[in-house]
Write an enzyme that holds these catalytic residues in place. Structure first.
Site, PDB file in Angstrom:
ATOM      1  N   ALA A  65       0.866  -1.176   0.000  1.00 32.41           N
ATOM      2  CA  ALA A  65       0.000   0.000   0.000  1.00 32.41           C
ATOM      3  C   ALA A  65       0.905   1.230   0.000  1.00 32.41           C
ATOM      4  O   ALA A  65       2.072   1.154   0.399  1.00 32.41           O
ATOM      5  CB  ALA A  65      -0.897  -0.019   1.228  1.00 32.41           C
ATOM      6  N   GLY A 108       0.574  -4.876   1.066  1.00 33.49           N
ATOM      7  CA  GLY A 108      -0.602  -4.931   0.199  1.00 33.49           C
ATOM      8  C   GLY A 108      -0.340  -5.653  -1.117  1.00 33.49           C
ATOM      9  O   GLY A 108      -1.270  -6.196  -1.722  1.00 33.49           O
ATOM     10  N   GLU A 111      -0.808  -9.209  -0.344  1.00 35.57           N
ATOM     11  CA  GLU A 111      -2.248  -9.405  -0.121  1.00 35.57           C
ATOM     12  C   GLU A 111      -3.016  -9.403  -1.438  1.00 35.57           C
ATOM     13  O   GLU A 111      -3.950 -10.175  -1.630  1.00 35.57           O
ATOM     14  CB  GLU A 111      -2.769  -8.307   0.821  1.00 35.57           C
ATOM     15  CG  GLU A 111      -2.145  -8.415   2.201  1.00 35.57           C
ATOM     16  CD  GLU A 111      -2.483  -7.221   3.100  1.00 35.57           C
ATOM     17  OE1 GLU A 111      -2.130  -6.078   2.753  1.00 35.57           O
ATOM     18  OE2 GLU A 111      -3.112  -7.437   4.148  1.00 35.57           O
ATOM     19  N   GLU A 131       4.505  -4.832   7.304  1.00 31.82           N
ATOM     20  CA  GLU A 131       3.803  -3.676   7.880  1.00 31.82           C
ATOM     21  C   GLU A 131       4.293  -3.333   9.280  1.00 31.82           C
ATOM     22  O   GLU A 131       4.361  -2.162   9.660  1.00 31.82           O
ATOM     23  CB  GLU A 131       2.299  -3.953   7.939  1.00 31.82           C
ATOM     24  CG  GLU A 131       1.595  -3.909   6.590  1.00 31.82           C
ATOM     25  CD  GLU A 131       1.570  -5.243   5.866  1.00 31.82           C
ATOM     26  OE1 GLU A 131       2.328  -6.171   6.244  1.00 31.82           O
ATOM     27  OE2 GLU A 131       0.779  -5.365   4.919  1.00 31.82           O
TER      28      GLU A 131
HETATM   29  C1  HXC Z   1       5.026   4.343  -1.326  1.00 37.36           C
HETATM   30  C2  HXC Z   1       6.926   3.357  -2.146  1.00 37.36           C
HETATM   31  C3  HXC Z   1       6.549   2.123  -1.572  1.00 37.36           C
HETATM   32  C4  HXC Z   1       5.329   2.075  -0.860  1.00 37.36           C
HETATM   33  C5  HXC Z   1       8.431   1.867  -2.574  1.00 37.36           C
HETATM   34  N1  HXC Z   1       8.095   3.142  -2.748  1.00 37.36           N
HETATM   35  N2  HXC Z   1       7.515   1.221  -1.866  1.00 37.36           N
HETATM   36  N3  HXC Z   1       6.163   4.441  -2.022  1.00 37.36           N
HETATM   37  N4  HXC Z   1       4.620   3.217  -0.764  1.00 37.36           N
HETATM   38  N5  HXC Z   1       4.878   0.934  -0.310  1.00 37.36           N
HETATM   39  C6  HXC Z   1       8.849   4.186  -3.480  1.00 37.36           C
HETATM   40  C7  HXC Z   1      10.072   4.645  -2.699  1.00 37.36           C
HETATM   41  O1  HXC Z   1       9.701   5.578  -1.738  1.00 37.36           O
HETATM   42  C8  HXC Z   1      10.903   5.231  -3.797  1.00 37.36           C
HETATM   43  O2  HXC Z   1      10.384   6.505  -4.122  1.00 37.36           O
HETATM   44  C9  HXC Z   1      10.597   4.324  -4.993  1.00 37.36           C
HETATM   45  O3  HXC Z   1       9.350   3.666  -4.683  1.00 37.36           O
HETATM   46  C10 HXC Z   1      11.649   3.263  -5.198  1.00 37.36           C
HETATM   47  O4  HXC Z   1      11.808   2.553  -3.980  1.00 37.36           O
HETATM   48  P1  HXC Z   1      13.237   2.332  -3.276  1.00 37.36           P
HETATM   49  O5  HXC Z   1      12.978   2.070  -1.845  1.00 37.36           O
HETATM   50  O6  HXC Z   1      14.177   3.428  -3.645  1.00 37.36           O
HETATM   51  O7  HXC Z   1      13.701   0.995  -4.009  1.00 37.36           O
HETATM   52  P2  HXC Z   1      14.689  -0.128  -3.429  1.00 37.36           P
HETATM   53  O8  HXC Z   1      15.826   0.513  -2.690  1.00 37.36           O
HETATM   54  O9  HXC Z   1      14.974  -1.015  -4.579  1.00 37.36           O
HETATM   55  O10 HXC Z   1      13.826  -0.939  -2.337  1.00 37.36           O
HETATM   56  C11 HXC Z   1      12.683  -1.666  -2.719  1.00 37.36           C
HETATM   57  C12 HXC Z   1      11.857  -2.053  -1.465  1.00 37.36           C
HETATM   58  C13 HXC Z   1      11.526  -0.767  -0.669  1.00 37.36           C
HETATM   59  C14 HXC Z   1      12.601  -3.046  -0.599  1.00 37.36           C
HETATM   60  C15 HXC Z   1      10.550  -2.732  -1.971  1.00 37.36           C
HETATM   61  O11 HXC Z   1      10.997   0.223  -1.549  1.00 37.36           O
HETATM   62  C16 HXC Z   1      10.537  -0.986   0.434  1.00 37.36           C
HETATM   63  O12 HXC Z   1      10.863  -1.526   1.485  1.00 37.36           O
HETATM   64  N6  HXC Z   1       9.300  -0.517   0.234  1.00 37.36           N
HETATM   65  C17 HXC Z   1       8.261  -0.558   1.243  1.00 37.36           C
HETATM   66  C18 HXC Z   1       7.741  -1.967   1.407  1.00 37.36           C
HETATM   67  C19 HXC Z   1       6.671  -2.014   2.473  1.00 37.36           C
HETATM   68  O13 HXC Z   1       6.909  -1.683   3.631  1.00 37.36           O
HETATM   69  N7  HXC Z   1       5.466  -2.409   2.087  1.00 37.36           N
HETATM   70  C20 HXC Z   1       4.332  -2.482   2.986  1.00 37.36           C
HETATM   71  C21 HXC Z   1       3.592  -1.193   2.939  1.00 37.36           C
HETATM   72  S1  HXC Z   1       2.329  -1.158   4.157  1.00 37.36           S
HETATM   73  P3  HXC Z   1      11.344   7.805  -4.189  1.00 37.36           P
HETATM   74  O14 HXC Z   1      10.372   8.922  -4.404  1.00 37.36           O
HETATM   75  O15 HXC Z   1      12.116   7.848  -2.939  1.00 37.36           O
HETATM   76  O16 HXC Z   1      12.194   7.519  -5.410  1.00 37.36           O
HETATM   77  C22 HXC Z   1       1.077  -1.999   3.492  1.00 37.36           C
HETATM   78  C23 HXC Z   1      -0.066  -2.018   4.412  1.00 37.36           C
HETATM   79  C24 HXC Z   1      -1.309  -2.667   3.959  1.00 37.36           C
HETATM   80  O17 HXC Z   1       1.093  -2.510   2.433  1.00 37.36           O
HETATM   81  C25 HXC Z   1      -2.359  -2.375   4.970  1.00 37.36           C
HETATM   82  C26 HXC Z   1      -1.960  -1.438   6.053  1.00 37.36           C
HETATM   83  C27 HXC Z   1      -3.080  -0.675   6.663  1.00 37.36           C
END
Ligand code: HXC
Length: 257
Positions: A65, A108, A111, A131
């Site tokens: 998400a 997400g 999911e 998360e």
């Molecule tokens: C918003 C995101 C994002 C996300 C990545 N990006 N994941 N933006 N929401 N979930 C964006 C980054 O901010 C970055 O933007 C660009 O995408 C590239 O990501 P990087 O991190 O630079 O890439 P990399 O170093 O290759 O790492 C990849 C990654 C990492 C390991 C997947 O991006 C990551 O850990 N993402 C978050 C994963 C996560 O926590 N997902 C769960 C979300 S919570 P910029 O602008 O900086 O270039 C969820 C909750 C569901 O899903 C229900 C909850 C209520």
């Protein structure tokens, strides 16, 4: 219709939906959710479509998400907008769906993949529910569907520590049906979709409904439910055609009726 965050391609009786928000690794903001839900609902209403494939990019199926969108939300924002509830409509589609996962399927994203009926993984796939590292928990069914798919041991560890699974572990654990080389992923998924779409659509819908029921009810009720659907397939023209084709040693020509 034209969408901004996804692409839709139709090939015969199959449809390919590709998430296309590369700058944020296909993070699932509300626009992506609404577009996926609207596009799949349209395809679901189309009797010319027998199977829908969902995929992302080689690097990311979906990285979760959208954290930037969720960050400022309050409890009341979440509650009053019933945040993420539209995803339920994806799980309620009658047309079979295939998730073709390559790269990150986190939060997400994992999911979303689990909302699909068949889950195929590229050897590059990474699944996780991280998360907790953000101070939240899964919100699109992950704590329930992951636990049903892989059992308590792995689901607890993944939801409590954020540890991810690679494709091989996901296959061993029963989260995905098959792992294929990354370059073959979309082709394999479309081949599976074409096979499903070549079956009788109403019968495939009933098979999907029957298997899905196993997630929701007791064995005795599920078996009763299956029995009713089993009786019902004998009301289809496709049952007559499928069995006639077998006896006549030819390929069936299902009419989806
Ligand atoms: C918003 C995101 C994002 C996300 C990545 N990006 N994941 N933006 N929401 N979930 C964006 C980054 O901010 C970055 O933007 C660009 O995408 C590239 O990501 P990087 O991190 O630079 O890439 P990399 O170093 O290759 O790492 C990849 C990654 C990492 C390991 C997947 O991006 C990551 O850990 N993402 C978050 C994963 C996560 O926590 N997902 C769960 C979300 S919570 P910029 O602008 O900086 O270039 C969820 C909750 C569901 O899903 C229900 C909850 C209520």
């Amino acid at each position: 219709e034209s969408y901004e965050t996804i692409r839709i391609e139709r090939k015969g009786r199959t449809a390919l939906l590709t998430l296309d928000r590369p700058k944020s690794l296909n993070a699932l903001n509300l626009q992506v959710m609404n577009e996926i839900v609207a596009a799949t609902a349209d395809l679901d209403r189309d009797p010319g479509i027998g199977c829908i494939v969902l995929t992302g990019s080689p690097k990311a199926f979906a990285a979760g998400a959208d954290i930037k969108e969720m960050r400022p939300q309050s409890y009341m924002d979440m509650y009053l907008s019933d945040w993420f509830t539209a995803w339920d409509r994806l799980g309620a589609l009658r047309t079979p769906t295939v998730a073709a996962v390559s790269g990150y399927a986190l939060g997400g994203g994992c999911e979303l993949a689990m909302l699909c009926d068949i889950l195929l993984a590229a050897d590059t796939a990474v699944f996780g529910q991280p998360e907790i590292k953000l101070g939240v928990i899964p919100g699109i069914g992950g704590s329930q569907r992951l636990t049903r798919a892989v059992g308590k041991a792995k689901a607890m560890e993944m939801c409590l520590t954020g540890r991810t699974m690679d494709a091989d572990e996901a296959e061993r654990a029963g989260l995905v049906s098959r792992v294929v080389p990354a370059g073959d992923l979309v082709g394999e998924a479309l081949a599976v979709a074409e096979t499903v779409a070549g079956m009788s659509l109403p019968v495939a819908m009933m098979a999907k409904e029957a298997v899905s029921r196993a997630f929701e009810t007791t064995l005795a009720e599920g078996v009763r439910f299956e029995r009713r659907l089993f009786h019902a397939v004998f009301a289809t023209a496709d049952q007559k055609e499928g069995m006639a084709a077998f006896v006549e040693k030819r390929q069936p020509g299902f009419t989806h009726s």
